[in-house]
Enzyme design. Structure first.
Site: not given
Length: 460
Positions: A402, A351, A288
């Site tokens: 995610h 995602d 991320s």
């Protein structure tokens, strides 16, 4: 456009005699003898049920994702040493030959194993992160450097942690943000060097946790990076929030001093200098927001020319990005390509984070009709590198789509996590996938704190 890679580099698929294997891709220096003998044990997979995988390169025009199924080959049973082909696995040829260009494209088992290995080194940052509000190490690492990997169950990882990294975004509104533990720098041990074929320097970054980091993530305006004072390149722009986390300094931090950038540049260059007479690689991995920091560091090292060994050769820089957002504009992507920064982006096509920032202004909206470059093209966000697209479910659960452990679970256990789009309730299958995985408590803690941080950042 989707890239079907048809020509594998020598030694990856062809059967060779022992003498031929010794001659091909032999590492320099003291690792040559070990390279011929070292092999990587790959997880066994089944040919009947497998993950959906697609690989594509980021081109100037929009590129559809091509989904393919996993197959098992004889290579998985051994015969190719990682030490003999590590440069290809690190992306020297943009992962050409790591995927067969057939109707059923295949992720090479050595590459699959390395992606999982670096992903687990990133997962260690979450497992070691202290979420106990009553702890004196709250929102920092729970363990000392010497035992951190042991404590999170990675005693045999083959790396020695040399430094912890701290970062804090500089937000225009509100009080100064304290620095928090964002990741670590580690270097391969002598034993691991014999297996890997080189001295690997790893930097692992966690993703967004605190409210201030959520706010930084939402600062989607582009800002010039200007990493090289002698050649600032004002056209090379990156997301201002990620840049703030990377470059801001917290003078009050009790664990370290200097910005995240200064900490990283000093430690990585120190390790390169220490091992300058060996074959060295720099591998940057993050999840991320952490993948954005990894890419910024890779670009920074290459732009400043700090990735050089004793003979003046460029030390390869590879970024393994897990569920990473876009980081910069087209000029940033082009400059990374020019400098030879190799990026493999592992994404779940469902995602939403991987489609941010630049929902409207991105690489797909730069050119009209494939010919006319639009006036706002320089302000369009663009992904960097080669995309490895995992299409494993469609679900409304953000903790799944995610989640890093869900990504790694798919790569490690494609038989369990395959989802066929044939009218089944995909949400139910997603729940089944999660329940079948051995997720630790920290996963649910991280999901809760991320949702809480988002709510706080939005002022709800």
């Amino acid at each position: 456009m989707a890239i079907h890679l048809t020509n594998p580099p020598p030694g990856l698929y062809a059967t060779k005699t022992p003498s031929q294997q010794q001659q091909q891709h032999r590492p320099a220096g003291s690792h040559a003898a070990a390279a011929a003998a070292a092999t990587v044990a790959m997880p066994q997979t089944a040919s009947a049920a497998s993950s959906s995988v697609a690989v594509k390169k980021n081109m100037r025009q929009a590129a559809p994702v091509v989904v393919a199924r996993r197959r098992t080959t004889a290579v998985e049973s051994g015969g190719v040493a990682l030490a003999s082909v590590w440069r290809e696995v690190q992306g020297e040829r943009d992962w050409e030959g790591m995927v067969e260009g057939t109707a059923e494209e295949e992720l090479h088992p050595l590459l699959r194993g390395e992606i999982v290995r670096y992903g687990e080194l990133v997962a260690a940052t979450y497992k070691a992160f202290d979420l106990d509000a009553a702890s004196k190490r709250y929102l920092n690492c729970k363990y000392g450097k010497a035992r951190m990997l042991d404590e999170v169950g990675m005693a045999g990882a083959g790396y020695e942690v040399t430094r912890y990294i701290y970062a804090a975004p500089d937000l225009a509104a509100g009080p100064p943000c304290p620095s928090r533990w964002i990741g670590y720098v580690a270097v391969a041990t002598d034993e691991a060097v014999r297996r890997l074929g080189r001295r690997d320097i790893v930097v692992s970054f966690r993703g967004t946790v605190t409210g201030s980091e959520w706010v930084a993530n939402m600062m989607s305006s582009l800002a010039p990076a200007r990493f090289d004072p002698a050649d600032p390149r004002p056209d090379v722009k990156v997301e201002s929030g990620f840049l703030s986390v990377y470059t801001s300094d917290d003078a009050t931090c009790r664990f370290t001093c200097g910005s995240c950038r200064n900490q990283l540049l000093s430690e990585v260059t120190r390790l390169i200098a220490k091992h300058k007479h060996e074959d060295v690689s720099v591998t940057l991995a993050g999840h991320s927001m952490g993948s954005s920091l990894a890419l910024l560091l890779g670009y920074d090292l290459a732009e400043l020319g700090l990735n050089r060994d004793a003979r003046g050769r460029a030390v390869p820089i590879t970024v393994f990005s897990f569920a990473g957002p876009r980081v910069g504009n087209t000029a940033f992507k082009d400059r990374c390509d020019e400098l030879g920064v190799k990026v493999l982006r592992v994404v779940n096509v469902n995602d939403p984070i991987t489609k941010l920032p630049g929902i409207f202004l991105n690489e797909n909206s730069r050119v009209l009709g494939g010919k006319l470059e639009l006036p706002w093209s320089s302000s369009c966000y663009t992904h960097v590198g080669v995309e490895l697209a995992l299409d494993f479910f469609k679900a409304r659960d953000p903790a799944c789509v995610h989640d890093l452990e869900a990504y790694l679970g798919l790569l490690k256990c494609p038989k369990v996590t395959k989802v066929m789009k044939e009218g089944e309730d995909l949400f139910s299958k997603a729940k089944k996938i999660v329940l079948e995985q051995s997720f630790d408590t920290w996963r649910w803690q991280m999901a809760a704190i991320q949702v809480g941080g988002l709510v706080q950042a939005l002022g709800m």
